[in-house]
Write a protein that holds these residues in place. Structure first.
Motif, PDB file in Angstrom:
ATOM      1  N   PHE A 300       0.819  -1.208   0.000  1.00 33.89           N
ATOM      2  CA  PHE A 300       0.000   0.000   0.000  1.00 33.89           C
ATOM      3  C   PHE A 300       0.856   1.262   0.000  1.00 33.89           C
ATOM      4  CE2 PHE A 300      -3.706  -2.612   1.098  1.00 33.89           C
ATOM      5  CZ  PHE A 300      -4.665  -2.000   0.306  1.00 33.89           C
ATOM      6  N   GLN A 301       2.022   1.239   0.624  1.00 39.04           N
ATOM      7  CA  GLN A 301       2.914   2.396   0.544  1.00 39.04           C
ATOM      8  C   GLN A 301       3.281   2.675  -0.915  1.00 39.04           C
ATOM      9  OE1 GLN A 301       6.000   1.031   3.231  1.00 39.04           O
ATOM     10  NE2 GLN A 301       5.416   2.528   4.800  1.00 39.04           N
ATOM     11  N   ASN A 302       3.617   1.619  -1.644  1.00 41.40           N
ATOM     12  CA  ASN A 302       3.976   1.768  -3.056  1.00 41.40           C
ATOM     13  C   ASN A 302       2.793   2.282  -3.871  1.00 41.40           C
ATOM     14  OD1 ASN A 302       5.589   1.389  -5.490  1.00 41.40           O
ATOM     15  ND2 ASN A 302       4.300  -0.386  -5.885  1.00 41.40           N
ATOM     16  N   GLN A 303       1.616   1.687  -3.647  1.00 42.90           N
ATOM     17  CA  GLN A 303       0.442   2.078  -4.419  1.00 42.90           C
ATOM     18  C   GLN A 303       0.025   3.525  -4.127  1.00 42.90           C
ATOM     19  OE1 GLN A 303      -1.186   0.327  -6.876  1.00 42.90           O
ATOM     20  NE2 GLN A 303       0.601  -0.992  -6.672  1.00 42.90           N
ATOM     21  N   LEU A 304      -0.032   3.902  -2.867  1.00 42.21           N
ATOM     22  CA  LEU A 304      -0.506   5.238  -2.514  1.00 42.21           C
ATOM     23  C   LEU A 304       0.529   6.311  -2.845  1.00 42.21           C
ATOM     24  CD1 LEU A 304      -2.403   4.484   0.812  1.00 42.21           C
ATOM     25  CD2 LEU A 304      -3.299   4.658  -1.521  1.00 42.21           C
ATOM     26  N   ARG A 305       1.793   5.946  -2.851  1.00 39.62           N
ATOM     27  CA  ARG A 305       2.791   6.909  -3.307  1.00 39.62           C
ATOM     28  C   ARG A 305       2.627   7.134  -4.806  1.00 39.62           C
ATOM     29  NH1 ARG A 305       9.048   6.094  -1.742  1.00 39.62           N
ATOM     30  NH2 ARG A 305       9.329   5.187  -3.810  1.00 39.62           N
ATOM     31  N   ARG A 306       2.310   6.077  -5.521  1.00 35.41           N
ATOM     32  CA  ARG A 306       2.092   6.216  -6.960  1.00 35.41           C
ATOM     33  C   ARG A 306       0.851   7.053  -7.261  1.00 35.41           C
ATOM     34  NH1 ARG A 306       3.998   4.426 -11.482  1.00 35.41           N
ATOM     35  NH2 ARG A 306       2.656   4.158 -13.300  1.00 35.41           N
ATOM     36  N   GLY A 316       7.521  -1.007   4.707  1.00 35.87           N
ATOM     37  CA  GLY A 316       6.666  -1.970   5.396  1.00 35.87           C
ATOM     38  C   GLY A 316       6.370  -1.616   6.839  1.00 35.87           C
ATOM     39  N   GLU A 317       6.588  -0.364   7.202  1.00 27.51           N
ATOM     40  CA  GLU A 317       6.323   0.074   8.574  1.00 27.51           C
ATOM     41  C   GLU A 317       5.317   1.218   8.561  1.00 27.51           C
ATOM     42  OE1 GLU A 317       7.398  -1.336  11.271  1.00 27.51           O
ATOM     43  OE2 GLU A 317       8.777  -2.745  10.294  1.00 27.51           O
ATOM     44  N   PHE A 318       4.414   1.189   9.527  1.00 28.87           N
ATOM     45  CA  PHE A 318       3.460   2.288   9.653  1.00 28.87           C
ATOM     46  C   PHE A 318       4.181   3.563  10.087  1.00 28.87           C
ATOM     47  CE2 PHE A 318       0.148  -1.072  10.245  1.00 28.87           C
ATOM     48  CZ  PHE A 318      -0.682  -0.680   9.202  1.00 28.87           C
ATOM     49  N   ASN A 319       3.690   4.692   9.596  1.00 27.40           N
ATOM     50  CA  ASN A 319       4.159   5.993  10.047  1.00 27.40           C
ATOM     51  C   ASN A 319       2.980   6.957   9.897  1.00 27.40           C
ATOM     52  OD1 ASN A 319       4.267   7.366   7.332  1.00 27.40           O
ATOM     53  ND2 ASN A 319       5.819   5.787   6.942  1.00 27.40           N
ATOM     54  N   PRO A 320       3.035   8.137  10.491  1.00 25.22           N
ATOM     55  CA  PRO A 320       1.879   9.045  10.430  1.00 25.22           C
ATOM     56  C   PRO A 320       1.429   9.381   9.014  1.00 25.22           C
ATOM     57  CG  PRO A 320       3.420   9.763  12.121  1.00 25.22           C
ATOM     58  CD  PRO A 320       4.099   8.651  11.381  1.00 25.22           C
TER      59      PRO A 320
END
Length: 521
Positions: A300-306, A316-320
């Protein structure tokens, strides 16, 4: 994209087809009706599924090309072994068909690179071992495709008569004296080259019913997937080889969709809402990734950054920032606006048309914890970049391996290229082993580090150049495909100056760059 037929007659398929006979002869009708009804009862089931007449799966391949771009898939490399005919009845170049299908599926995305090699596992293992010892920038493909034509059952149902007949739209056979059904099956799997283990769930098992009416006369191939039936007319010249090509193209769409976790079924005219099989597969994907948590968060980090909703690491770690991005995208999909990576969000994400979702003016941004201050705070400085080789210029021996340490002065997205002694350019970071371009200032990047490739000084003593470019935001989507290219693959016709110009334009001049000349002594 064409949609599957939505008519919903409840007759058995054999009976429906028999009702549209167009040529005379009750005796001929008996031949075709018995053959088709028997075949369908054995292979499809009692209810008439959604139906499509096709000339092949080329449209699905082009659709997958667009999906790979939409989901940001790149730098996938594969070996393809010989795909054997275990039945000894199909004389066709199955591996060549597969390579052609992958090529057609990546015309624009350039997401997947295929290498043909070997006839058996021993050859592949030997190749992988030798690749570890090869010289400058050679790398090992990540995956291996293995499989065979596993089934060819002839004359599953057969009748002999003297008259010909045609059926529309499913059967379109010329006149002849007999009717028969053959069933051909193709099984393919994807293995990890790291340990030659089969990737769970990344397999394809499909079959085709070949309906023929007479010797050497045109016939039809019938495929069935996700509750959708496909009918393809076979030419006299190609026959079962054409049916096999359809099987291969269907398998390529399925395998690459499963491997990259993209909703490939949409390219086949199927919908998750209408297929329990697709719903189970999506659930399998979700729970497999959620089992390690890191994989799901990174996906999801990869997808939402895109999508422009997130600007932060893919670690692979949660952050704010990712919490905020998840909540915002859930809201766009009509779900409760909260930071929750549940199965409902994953399913909604795969079903969404992301081109219709407008990115926010500013993404949720992750700010790394700064290193302890050594001096009073100063205004933000201009982005800088340093390359530190493991050996000074002129001190490397020919063929000697070396490493580089990448040090941006601020958190930055870094892309590194090599120009060899022939002027050819290739990107070697980010790559298939490390897909995230973000390099925190507090954690310098070591290349190659644990990545499975080598940096090696030219064995002929010729000078080569490494150049790295750093930008405050990821500009990959603004770069021409000719500059982004595929990792470890030569960029056709590109020079380092063209790469530099592309990064300057994409970042609007807000970039740092540094180069290192690899000159062996």
């Amino acid at each position: 994209m064409a949609s599957p037929c939505t008519a919903t007659p409840k007759h058995r398929l054999g009976l429906a087809l028999a009702a549209v006979a167009v040529l005379a002869g009750c005796s001929t009708l008996d031949v075709k009706q018995d053959t088709i009804t028997g075949t369908q009862a054995a292979t499809i089931g009692p209810e008439l599924p959604p139906f499509r007449t096709i000339t092949g799966f080329s449209g699905a391949l082009r659709c997958m090309d667009d999906l790979l771009i939409t989901y940001g898939v790149r730098d996938v490399s594969m070996l393809v072994e010989d795909i054997l005919d275990q039945t000894k009845k199909v004389n066709a170049g199955t591996r060549d068909m597969l390579i052609t299908a992958v090529s057609d599926m990546t015309r624009r995305s350039r997401a997947i690179r295929v290498n043909a090699y070997g006839k058996d596992s021993a050859n592949v293992i030997g190749f992988l071992a030798s690749a570890q010892r090869q010289s400058v920038y050679d790398v090992i493909p990540q995956y291996d495709i293995k499989g065979s034509v596993s089934q060819f059952d002839e004359n599953v149902i057969r009748k002999q008569k003297d008259f010909g007949i045609g059926f529309a739209p499913f059967i379109n056979l010329g006149a002849a004296g007999d009717a028969a059904s053959n069933v051909m099956g193709l099984d393919l799997s994807v293995l990890s080259t790291e340990d030659m283990s089969i990737l769970p769930g990344v397999t394809s098992r499909n079959s085709v019913v070949i309906l023929k009416h007479g010797k050497g006369v045109d016939g039809d191939a019938a495929y069935h997937k996700f509750g959708v039936s496909y009918s393809m007319t076979l030419s006299k010249a190609e026959g079962q080889s054409q049916a096999l090509r359809g099987l291969v193209e269907l398998a390529v769409v399925e395998l690459m969709g499963k491997l990259t976790k993209t909703p490939y079924w949409s390219c086949l005219g199927a919908s998750a809402a209408d297929s329990a099989e697709i719903q189970r597969e999506v659930s399998d994907w979700y729970f497999a990734m959620a089992g390690s948590r890191v994989e799901l968060i990174a996906w999801f980090q990869n997808q939402l950054r895109r999508r422009g909703f997130y600007d932060g690491p893919i670690d692979g770690e949660f952050n704010p920032a990712i919490d905020e991005a998840i909540a915002n995208y859930r809201g766009e999909l009509g779900l409760e606006k909260k930071s929750l990576l549940d199965e409902a969000f994953f399913k909604a994400y795969l079903a969404a048309d992301h081109n219709k979702i407008k990115a926010p003016d500013k993404p949720a941004t992750w700010i790394a914890t700064p290193a302890p201050a050594q001096a009073p705070a100063q205004p933000p400085a201009k982005l800088g970049l340093a390359l530190e080789p493991s050996a000074p210029q002129g001190r490397l021996a020919r063929g000697e391996a070396f490493s580089l340490t990448i040090k941006p002065t601020q958190d930055a997205h870094v892309y590194c290229y090599l120009q060899d002694d022939k002027g050819q350019v290739q990107r070697f970071y980010p790559n298939r082993f490390a897909r995230d371009s973000l390099v925190p200032a507090a954690r310098p990047l070591a290349l190659p580090g644990s990545m499975r490739f080598q940096l090696v000084a030219n064995e002929r003593g010729a000078s080569e150049t490494v150049a790295c470019f750093a930008t405050a935001r990821d500009v990959a989507q603004q770069l021409p495909q000719a500059v982004l290219g595929t990792d470890f693959e030569t960029l056709p016709g590109a020079s380092l100056e063209q790469v530099r110009t592309a990064f300057t334009q994409a970042s609007q001049g807000a970039l740092a760059q540094e180069s290192f000349h690899v000159q062996p002594k």
